[in-house]
Write a protein that holds these residues in place. Structure first.
Motif, PDB file in Angstrom:
ATOM      1  N   LEU A 143       0.830  -1.203   0.000  1.00 40.77           N
ATOM      2  CA  LEU A 143       0.000   0.000   0.000  1.00 40.77           C
ATOM      3  C   LEU A 143       0.861   1.248   0.000  1.00 40.77           C
ATOM      4  O   LEU A 143       1.874   1.322   0.687  1.00 40.77           O
ATOM      5  N   GLN A 145       0.030   5.789  -0.774  1.00 35.90           N
ATOM      6  CA  GLN A 145      -1.062   6.741  -0.616  1.00 35.90           C
ATOM      7  C   GLN A 145      -1.145   7.646  -1.834  1.00 35.90           C
ATOM      8  O   GLN A 145      -0.131   7.997  -2.438  1.00 35.90           O
ATOM      9  N   PHE A 157      -6.119   8.673   0.194  1.00 38.35           N
ATOM     10  CA  PHE A 157      -6.596   7.293   0.235  1.00 38.35           C
ATOM     11  C   PHE A 157      -5.391   6.372   0.198  1.00 38.35           C
ATOM     12  O   PHE A 157      -4.373   6.686  -0.439  1.00 38.35           O
ATOM     13  N   ASN A 158      -5.499   5.226   0.875  1.00 35.01           N
ATOM     14  CA  ASN A 158      -4.511   4.173   0.685  1.00 35.01           C
ATOM     15  C   ASN A 158      -4.688   3.664  -0.739  1.00 35.01           C
ATOM     16  O   ASN A 158      -5.807   3.635  -1.250  1.00 35.01           O
ATOM     17  N   ALA A 159      -3.582   3.252  -1.364  1.00 35.24           N
ATOM     18  CA  ALA A 159      -3.684   2.853  -2.768  1.00 35.24           C
ATOM     19  C   ALA A 159      -2.838   1.633  -3.067  1.00 35.24           C
ATOM     20  O   ALA A 159      -1.747   1.450  -2.516  1.00 35.24           O
ATOM     21  N   ARG A 160      -3.350   0.796  -3.969  1.00 39.99           N
ATOM     22  CA  ARG A 160      -2.638  -0.356  -4.515  1.00 39.99           C
ATOM     23  C   ARG A 160      -2.562  -0.160  -6.029  1.00 39.99           C
ATOM     24  O   ARG A 160      -3.418   0.472  -6.628  1.00 39.99           O
ATOM     25  N   THR A 180     -11.646   3.026   2.346  1.00 45.98           N
ATOM     26  CA  THR A 180     -10.464   3.859   2.574  1.00 45.98           C
ATOM     27  C   THR A 180      -9.311   3.550   1.622  1.00 45.98           C
ATOM     28  O   THR A 180      -8.237   4.109   1.776  1.00 45.98           O
ATOM     29  N   SER A 181      -9.525   2.656   0.669  1.00 47.36           N
ATOM     30  CA  SER A 181      -8.434   2.350  -0.259  1.00 47.36           C
ATOM     31  C   SER A 181      -8.949   2.301  -1.691  1.00 47.36           C
ATOM     32  O   SER A 181     -10.133   2.059  -1.937  1.00 47.36           O
TER      33      SER A 181
END
Length: 197
Positions: A143, A145, A157-160, A180-181
């Motif tokens: 993860l 951000q 937001f958390n991001a992948r 939240t992601s």
């Protein structure tokens, strides 16, 4: 100033106290049952008359009528220089003439404010298609951000992503696995695909 004028001014002053009470008790009424204060809070919202549908006798409407009746009556008495029963009659007529439209206007204002349109509550699913920027590197399988403009506000937001993304890379949101992601892809890759099509 005559005693009748002072009585009408007293009614006008009472209207101001009722207006303040409508703000205070409405707030207390929302907190649940707080003894008599909670009941007054619910009363301030709407008074039900027996055998009739809900009427618009809220504290702001009542306050508007009493204010118009009291202050309008006192002004009329002082302007006409009447005394005794004639002053009472002049004050009452002028008070009704001023109080009724003021009560109606207060009721319309309260109804307009209560029925005011508001935007829908934003949901995280609405960020699909939003463009943002990486503010914390996204590692492979981990993860990072991103910062997006969400409902007109910058939010993190958390991001992948499918691959690693460095700090400052512009991204496009392609999915929202949790509130939240987000799943992102580099914006440049999307633009290159569109140009190649």
């Amino acid at each position: 100033m005559s005693a009748v004028s002072l009585a009408f001014l007293g009614l006008g002053g009472l209207s101001l106290l009722l207006l303040l009470a409508s703000f205070r008790f409405r707030h207390l009424g929302r907190l649940g049952r707080l003894g008599h204060l909670g009941h007054l809070g619910r009363f301030s919202h709407r008074l039900r008359l027996p055998g009739r549908r809900s009427q618009g006798f809220s504290l702001p409407v009542t306050s508007g009528f009493l204010g118009g009746f009291g202050f309008g009556g006192a002004i009329a008495i002082e302007a006409t220089h009447r005394s005794g029963p004639a002053a009472l009659l002049v004050g009452a007529v002028a008070g009704v003439v001023v109080g009724v439209p003021l009560a109606w206007a207060a009721g319309r204002f309260v109804a307009a404010v209560a029925g005011m349109h508001t935007d829908a509550t934003p949901e995280s699913a609405g960020v699909v298609g939003a463009i943002g920027v990486v503010i914390s590197e996204i590692p492979v399988g981990g993860l990072g951000q991103v910062r997006l403009s969400y409902a007109g506000q910058p939010m993190k937001f958390n991001a992948r992503a499918d691959g690693p993304l460095a700090l400052g890379v512009r991204v496009l949101v392609i999915g929202v696995p949790t509130p939240t992601s987000v799943l992102v892809t580099p914006l440049q890759a999307v633009l290159n695909l569109e140009e190649g099509s």
